[in-house]
Enzyme design. Sequence first.
Site, PDB file in Angstrom:
ATOM      1  N   CYS A 114       0.812  -1.229   0.000  1.00 14.33           N
ATOM      2  CA  CYS A 114       0.000   0.000   0.000  1.00 14.33           C
ATOM      3  C   CYS A 114       0.840   1.272   0.000  1.00 14.33           C
ATOM      4  CB  CYS A 114      -0.956   0.001   1.181  1.00 14.33           C
ATOM      5  SG  CYS A 114      -2.064  -1.408   1.158  1.00 14.33           S
ATOM      6  N   HIS A 249      -3.349   7.386   1.667  1.00 20.40           N
ATOM      7  CA  HIS A 249      -3.735   6.026   1.279  1.00 20.40           C
ATOM      8  C   HIS A 249      -5.115   5.739   1.868  1.00 20.40           C
ATOM      9  CE1 HIS A 249      -3.863   1.825   0.635  1.00 20.40           C
ATOM     10  NE2 HIS A 249      -3.647   1.490   1.892  1.00 20.40           N
ATOM     11  N   ASN A 279      -9.902  -0.369  -0.214  1.00 14.39           N
ATOM     12  CA  ASN A 279      -8.442  -0.227  -0.208  1.00 14.39           C
ATOM     13  C   ASN A 279      -7.897  -0.861  -1.496  1.00 14.39           C
ATOM     14  OD1 ASN A 279      -5.695  -0.443   0.165  1.00 14.39           O
ATOM     15  ND2 ASN A 279      -5.825  -1.254   2.258  1.00 14.39           N
TER      16      ASN A 279
HETATM   17  N1  ACO Z   1     -17.617  -8.246   9.797  1.00 15.03           N
HETATM   18  C1  ACO Z   1     -18.010  -8.398  11.061  1.00 15.03           C
HETATM   19  N2  ACO Z   1     -17.143  -8.576  12.077  1.00 15.03           N
HETATM   20  C2  ACO Z   1     -15.824  -8.600  11.771  1.00 15.03           C
HETATM   21  C3  ACO Z   1     -15.368  -8.453  10.440  1.00 15.03           C
HETATM   22  C4  ACO Z   1     -16.324  -8.262   9.441  1.00 15.03           C
HETATM   23  N3  ACO Z   1     -15.985  -8.096   8.142  1.00 15.03           N
HETATM   24  N4  ACO Z   1     -14.014  -8.500  10.445  1.00 15.03           N
HETATM   25  C5  ACO Z   1     -13.637  -8.681  11.727  1.00 15.03           C
HETATM   26  N5  ACO Z   1     -14.721  -8.758  12.525  1.00 15.03           N
HETATM   27  C6  ACO Z   1     -14.778  -8.951  13.958  1.00 15.03           C
HETATM   28  C7  ACO Z   1     -13.533  -9.588  14.497  1.00 15.03           C
HETATM   29  O1  ACO Z   1     -13.585 -10.994  14.344  1.00 15.03           O
HETATM   30  C8  ACO Z   1     -13.569  -9.164  15.941  1.00 15.03           C
HETATM   31  O2  ACO Z   1     -14.473 -10.013  16.627  1.00 15.03           O
HETATM   32  P1  ACO Z   1     -14.139 -10.546  18.123  1.00 15.03           P
HETATM   33  O3  ACO Z   1     -14.042  -9.287  18.943  1.00 15.03           O
HETATM   34  O4  ACO Z   1     -15.309 -11.401  18.430  1.00 15.03           O
HETATM   35  O5  ACO Z   1     -12.835 -11.270  17.996  1.00 15.03           O
HETATM   36  C9  ACO Z   1     -14.229  -7.780  15.903  1.00 15.03           C
HETATM   37  O6  ACO Z   1     -14.839  -7.679  14.602  1.00 15.03           O
HETATM   38  C10 ACO Z   1     -13.259  -6.624  16.075  1.00 15.03           C
HETATM   39  O7  ACO Z   1     -12.116  -6.861  15.290  1.00 15.03           O
HETATM   40  P2  ACO Z   1     -10.940  -5.834  15.248  1.00 15.03           P
HETATM   41  O8  ACO Z   1      -9.897  -6.367  14.352  1.00 15.03           O
HETATM   42  O9  ACO Z   1     -10.533  -5.438  16.618  1.00 15.03           O
HETATM   43  O10 ACO Z   1     -11.662  -4.568  14.567  1.00 15.03           O
HETATM   44  P3  ACO Z   1     -11.083  -3.167  14.228  1.00 15.03           P
HETATM   45  O11 ACO Z   1     -11.901  -2.123  14.819  1.00 15.03           O
HETATM   46  O12 ACO Z   1      -9.589  -3.082  14.450  1.00 15.03           O
HETATM   47  O13 ACO Z   1     -11.314  -3.083  12.628  1.00 15.03           O
HETATM   48  C11 ACO Z   1     -10.034  -3.349  10.620  1.00 15.03           C
HETATM   49  C12 ACO Z   1     -10.724  -4.033  11.792  1.00 15.03           C
HETATM   50  C13 ACO Z   1     -11.082  -2.643   9.816  1.00 15.03           C
HETATM   51  C14 ACO Z   1      -9.336  -4.398   9.779  1.00 15.03           C
HETATM   52  C15 ACO Z   1      -9.005  -2.322  11.136  1.00 15.03           C
HETATM   53  O14 ACO Z   1      -8.233  -2.896  12.143  1.00 15.03           O
HETATM   54  C16 ACO Z   1      -8.069  -1.782  10.062  1.00 15.03           C
HETATM   55  O15 ACO Z   1      -8.466  -1.032   9.202  1.00 15.03           O
HETATM   56  N6  ACO Z   1      -6.782  -2.098  10.157  1.00 15.03           N
HETATM   57  C17 ACO Z   1      -5.736  -1.508   9.304  1.00 15.03           C
HETATM   58  C18 ACO Z   1      -5.811  -1.921   7.870  1.00 15.03           C
HETATM   59  C19 ACO Z   1      -4.662  -1.281   7.142  1.00 15.03           C
HETATM   60  O16 ACO Z   1      -4.407  -0.092   7.245  1.00 15.03           O
HETATM   61  N7  ACO Z   1      -3.887  -2.051   6.434  1.00 15.03           N
HETATM   62  C20 ACO Z   1      -2.656  -1.484   5.852  1.00 15.03           C
HETATM   63  C21 ACO Z   1      -2.627  -1.450   4.464  1.00 15.03           C
HETATM   64  S1  ACO Z   1      -3.098  -2.959   3.728  1.00 15.03           S
HETATM   65  C22 ACO Z   1      -1.747  -3.569   2.875  1.00 15.03           C
HETATM   66  O17 ACO Z   1      -0.643  -3.109   2.920  1.00 15.03           O
HETATM   67  C23 ACO Z   1      -2.009  -4.833   2.104  1.00 15.03           C
END
Ligand code: ACO
Length: 322
Positions: A114, A249, A279
């Site tokens: 990314c 990004h 993304n």
């Molecule tokens: N639908 C419903 N629930 C979900 C989903 C979904 N699609 N995905 C995860 N959950 C659940 C999880 O299982 C977890 O459940 P649990 O508490 O029972 O275990 C709960 O939601 C919370 O999960 P978290 O991971 O803590 O949620 P968070 O608020 O952190 O959001 C997200 C997740 C959106 C992925 C976020 O962490 C994020 O955006 N992270 C950064 C992504 C990023 O910037 N990546 C870098 C670039 S990508 C690259 O380089 C390829």
Amino acid sequence: MKYARIAGTGSYLPKRVMENAELEQMVDTSDQWIRERTGIERRHIADDSETTCDLAEAAARNAIEMADVSVNDIDLVIVATTTADCVFPSVACLLQSRLGITNASPAFDVQAVCAGFVYALGVADSFIKAGNAKTVLVVGAETFSRILNWQDRNTCVLFGDGAGAVVLKASDGPGIHSTHLHADGRYEELLHVPEGVSRGYADMQQQAYVQMRGSEVFRMAVSKLSEVADETLKANNFDESDLDWLVPHQANLRIIKATARKLSMTMEKVVVTVQDHGNTSAASIPLALDVAVRDGRIKTGETMLLEGFGGGFTWGSALVTF
Ligand code: ACO
């Protein structure tokens, strides 16, 4: 000394739009969860027949048209991608041929997930500053849908396909003021596609998919993007108030808002496309840039901070006057 100036921007999105509602039928998720946690409402997904080079070509042609350059004036092609058409040749070489560039100038891919576009922009800027190129095509293009596990709700709801491009020309003034690139390879476990050509595949179905520990990546992204923004402003003796635009990004609206807050920028000065594109990895910054240039928001003479964070970890920024 010469500077690199953006002479044209372009982008391309595959025709097929996948709304959050469609994902509700595929994994245990909801439109509400995806919107609240990420800001994403829909994303574009390439057809089976469409490759990264197809997307790159369409975006590049738009940028070349806006820049009004002849293809054989392009003396360097760089494509940022993680999802190349094949192991080799690079997408940049495939693209050079598709565009009819026959001047034997260099063409290569950059792989920084990314952060790929800011990495590619940094390399292009160095070529121009060193006097080794005058007209550079820089493309970010991805078919990320091909490396997603469509049964993994943690990742499949986040990404989309697309491409964005810029044509840079050597100029007497900025243009690109500076670029700042970083990597820390100790965090592979948090964000990776752990299988591949040399390591091999765990099973015969060749499942090489994105795996991510989202909340840990989230924290790291917010902290590193804020650090690199400070570094960039300091290096140029700029103040936050000198920025007309933030073009970040597009991974998650919450990360974008946190970065804007740290820069004391209101959301009116931030280009946000994550709701419509998801993304798109290396494509997200040039796609957002092209949208805001073409709808008239970003104008000639305005200054913007571009910044990205991705797998590796890799991250970086560019301070650019359009
Ligand atoms: N639908 C419903 N629930 C979900 C989903 C979904 N699609 N995905 C995860 N959950 C659940 C999880 O299982 C977890 O459940 P649990 O508490 O029972 O275990 C709960 O939601 C919370 O999960 P978290 O991971 O803590 O949620 P968070 O608020 O952190 O959001 C997200 C997740 C959106 C992925 C976020 O962490 C994020 O955006 N992270 C950064 C992504 C990023 O910037 N990546 C870098 C670039 S990508 C690259 O380089 C390829």
